[in-house]
Design a protein around this motif. Structure first.
Motif, PDB file in Angstrom:
ATOM      1  N   SER A 153       0.828  -1.194   0.000  1.00 20.19           N
ATOM      2  CA  SER A 153       0.000   0.000   0.000  1.00 20.19           C
ATOM      3  C   SER A 153       0.872   1.258   0.000  1.00 20.19           C
ATOM      4  O   SER A 153       1.865   1.329   0.720  1.00 20.19           O
ATOM      5  CB  SER A 153      -0.895  -0.053   1.237  1.00 20.19           C
ATOM      6  OG  SER A 153      -1.716   1.063   1.254  1.00 20.19           O
ATOM      7  N   GLY A 154       0.534   2.211  -0.828  1.00 24.67           N
ATOM      8  CA  GLY A 154       1.258   3.475  -0.859  1.00 24.67           C
ATOM      9  C   GLY A 154       2.495   3.483  -1.739  1.00 24.67           C
ATOM     10  O   GLY A 154       3.206   4.480  -1.826  1.00 24.67           O
ATOM     11  N   CYS A 155       2.764   2.372  -2.457  1.00 25.15           N
ATOM     12  CA  CYS A 155       3.993   2.296  -3.250  1.00 25.15           C
ATOM     13  C   CYS A 155       3.869   3.000  -4.600  1.00 25.15           C
ATOM     14  O   CYS A 155       4.865   3.181  -5.301  1.00 25.15           O
ATOM     15  CB  CYS A 155       4.415   0.839  -3.456  1.00 25.15           C
ATOM     16  SG  CYS A 155       3.324  -0.064  -4.567  1.00 25.15           S
ATOM     17  N   GLY A 156       2.648   3.376  -4.985  1.00 23.57           N
ATOM     18  CA  GLY A 156       2.494   4.131  -6.230  1.00 23.57           C
ATOM     19  C   GLY A 156       1.676   3.445  -7.318  1.00 23.57           C
ATOM     20  O   GLY A 156       1.583   3.943  -8.439  1.00 23.57           O
ATOM     21  N   LYS A 157       1.031   2.322  -6.991  1.00 26.09           N
ATOM     22  CA  LYS A 157       0.305   1.560  -8.012  1.00 26.09           C
ATOM     23  C   LYS A 157      -0.838   2.359  -8.643  1.00 26.09           C
ATOM     24  O   LYS A 157      -0.980   2.396  -9.869  1.00 26.09           O
ATOM     25  CB  LYS A 157      -0.254   0.258  -7.411  1.00 26.09           C
ATOM     26  CG  LYS A 157       0.796  -0.647  -6.789  1.00 26.09           C
ATOM     27  CD  LYS A 157       0.179  -1.915  -6.232  1.00 26.09           C
ATOM     28  CE  LYS A 157      -0.811  -1.687  -5.092  1.00 26.09           C
ATOM     29  NZ  LYS A 157      -0.220  -1.053  -3.878  1.00 26.09           N
ATOM     30  N   THR A 196      -1.252   5.586  -8.682  1.00 21.88           N
ATOM     31  CA  THR A 196      -0.688   6.708  -9.425  1.00 21.88           C
ATOM     32  C   THR A 196      -0.235   6.241 -10.807  1.00 21.88           C
ATOM     33  O   THR A 196      -0.522   6.887 -11.823  1.00 21.88           O
ATOM     34  CB  THR A 196       0.507   7.306  -8.649  1.00 21.88           C
ATOM     35  OG1 THR A 196       0.039   7.715  -7.355  1.00 21.88           O
ATOM     36  CG2 THR A 196       1.100   8.502  -9.378  1.00 21.88           C
TER      37      THR A 196
HETATM   38  P1  ADP Z   1      -0.900   2.643  -3.985  1.00 23.98           P
HETATM   39  O1  ADP Z   1      -1.939   2.675  -5.045  1.00 23.98           O
HETATM   40  O2  ADP Z   1       0.222   1.716  -4.271  1.00 23.98           O
HETATM   41  O3  ADP Z   1      -1.469   2.439  -2.619  1.00 23.98           O
HETATM   42  P2  ADP Z   1      -0.718   5.502  -4.493  1.00 23.98           P
HETATM   43  O4  ADP Z   1      -0.351   5.664  -5.906  1.00 23.98           O
HETATM   44  O5  ADP Z   1      -2.146   5.699  -4.110  1.00 23.98           O
HETATM   45  O6  ADP Z   1      -0.194   4.084  -3.967  1.00 23.98           O
HETATM   46  O7  ADP Z   1       0.145   6.508  -3.615  1.00 23.98           O
HETATM   47  C1  ADP Z   1       1.568   6.667  -3.747  1.00 23.98           C
HETATM   48  C2  ADP Z   1       2.043   7.743  -2.780  1.00 23.98           C
HETATM   49  O8  ADP Z   1       1.552   9.005  -3.209  1.00 23.98           O
HETATM   50  C3  ADP Z   1       1.567   7.552  -1.353  1.00 23.98           C
HETATM   51  O9  ADP Z   1       2.566   8.009  -0.499  1.00 23.98           O
HETATM   52  C4  ADP Z   1       0.343   8.447  -1.290  1.00 23.98           C
HETATM   53  O10 ADP Z   1       0.126   8.878   0.032  1.00 23.98           O
HETATM   54  C5  ADP Z   1       0.725   9.585  -2.195  1.00 23.98           C
HETATM   55  N1  ADP Z   1      -0.437  10.204  -2.863  1.00 23.98           N
HETATM   56  C6  ADP Z   1      -1.326   9.577  -3.684  1.00 23.98           C
HETATM   57  N2  ADP Z   1      -2.253  10.440  -4.151  1.00 23.98           N
HETATM   58  C7  ADP Z   1      -1.952  11.655  -3.608  1.00 23.98           C
HETATM   59  C8  ADP Z   1      -2.529  12.954  -3.725  1.00 23.98           C
HETATM   60  N3  ADP Z   1      -3.598  13.192  -4.490  1.00 23.98           N
HETATM   61  N4  ADP Z   1      -1.946  13.957  -3.015  1.00 23.98           N
HETATM   62  C9  ADP Z   1      -0.855  13.748  -2.254  1.00 23.98           C
HETATM   63  N5  ADP Z   1      -0.253  12.545  -2.109  1.00 23.98           N
HETATM   64  C10 ADP Z   1      -0.792  11.505  -2.786  1.00 23.98           C
END
Ligand code: ADP
Ligand code: ADP
Length: 227
Positions: free
Chosen positions: A40-44, A46
């Protein structure tokens, strides 16, 4: 089909900067099925949003079907996105007040086509996911697995080349997950390119190619070449 080169993405809020993706090189060939895994939080998400043209990278290049995203203006990006991609989410995002068939027709409302054609395509999509007999039902009259299949029908109704699925089985028990996976594998065998986020190793192994993300980077060598 999908090519990312040196893609990075930083989120900025008032005080915090988060480097969500760093120098991602990823190539997904036409007709491939790729499982994306990582904590979780690794960037998937995004990464999936950048591939699906819901978000632009901070740095780097995105090519979809040989065309550079940077050559598109925002309004053309929206058109390219709707034509090219179907999206599936963990929480099905169906509209509870609309019948199944009407939910599936929704993406077609933005296209110029008559009611008859819309309804024909929606029926066809529902039949492909095995729900031809449930068209008049409302979402809450269906199981979770069936609701996700409605969401898949909605994703494929516009005949996209690429399906992007963010934990499509995350809210489903193992039997319903298998149902959903069977359909995704069938759509892939019929030519649809799929990128799917999953936490389930067994599910990822059914897919074949696994891309692993850790701290905003791809790990291992599997991502370097398309099959
Ligand atoms: P995953 O899908 O693997 O859980 P995310 O892509 O959601 O990961 O998030 C990757 C990182 O970017 C995390 O640290 C998350 O907290 C941060 N993040 C995601 N979306 C936002 C946003 N809209 N604003 C600020 N930080 C974000
Ligand atoms: P889930 O939690 O079910 O995986 P989310 O609601 O968190 O799904 O959505 C995942 C990502 O997709 C988010 O970045 C969100 O902005 C985007 N998203 C959600 N619904 C839609 C939609 N209908 N069309 C395009 N993007 C969407």
């Amino acid at each position: 089909m999908i090519k990312l080169e040196k893609v990075s993405k930083t989120y900025r809020t008032d005080k915090v900067e988060t480097l969500a993706l760093k120098d991602i090189d990823l190539h997904v060939g036409k007709g491939e099925f790729v499982a994306m895994m990582g904590p979780s939080g690794c960037g998937k998400s995004t990464l999936l949003n950048i591939i699906g043209l819901l978000d632009r990278p901070g740095q780097g290049r995105v090519h979809i079907d040989g065309v550079a995203l940077s050559s598109y203006r925002d309004k053309d990006v929206a058109r390219l996105r709707n034509k090219t991609f179907g999206f599936i989410f963990q929480s099905f995002h169906l509209i509870p007040d609309l019948r199944v068939i009407d939910n599936v027709e929704l993406p077609l409302l933005y296209r110029s086509m008559g009611n008859g054609e819309r309804s024909r395509l929606a029926r066809e999509a529902l039949e492909r996911v095995g729900l031809g007999a449930r068209m008049e039902h409302f979402p809450n009259q269906l199981s979770g697995g069936q609701q996700q299949r409605v969401a898949i029908a909605r994703a494929i109704v516009g005949r996209p080349q690429i399906l992007l699925a963010d934990e499509p089985t995350g809210n489903l028990d193992s039997k319903m997950s298998a149902e959903v996976m069977d359909i995704l594998l069938k759509l892939n065998s019929e030519g649809t390119t799929i990128v799917m986020v999953t936490h389930d190793e067994q599910e990822a192994r059914r897919v074949g190619r696994i891309v692993r993300v850790f701290d905003g980077q791809l790990v291992g060598k599997e991502h370097a070449h398309a099959a």
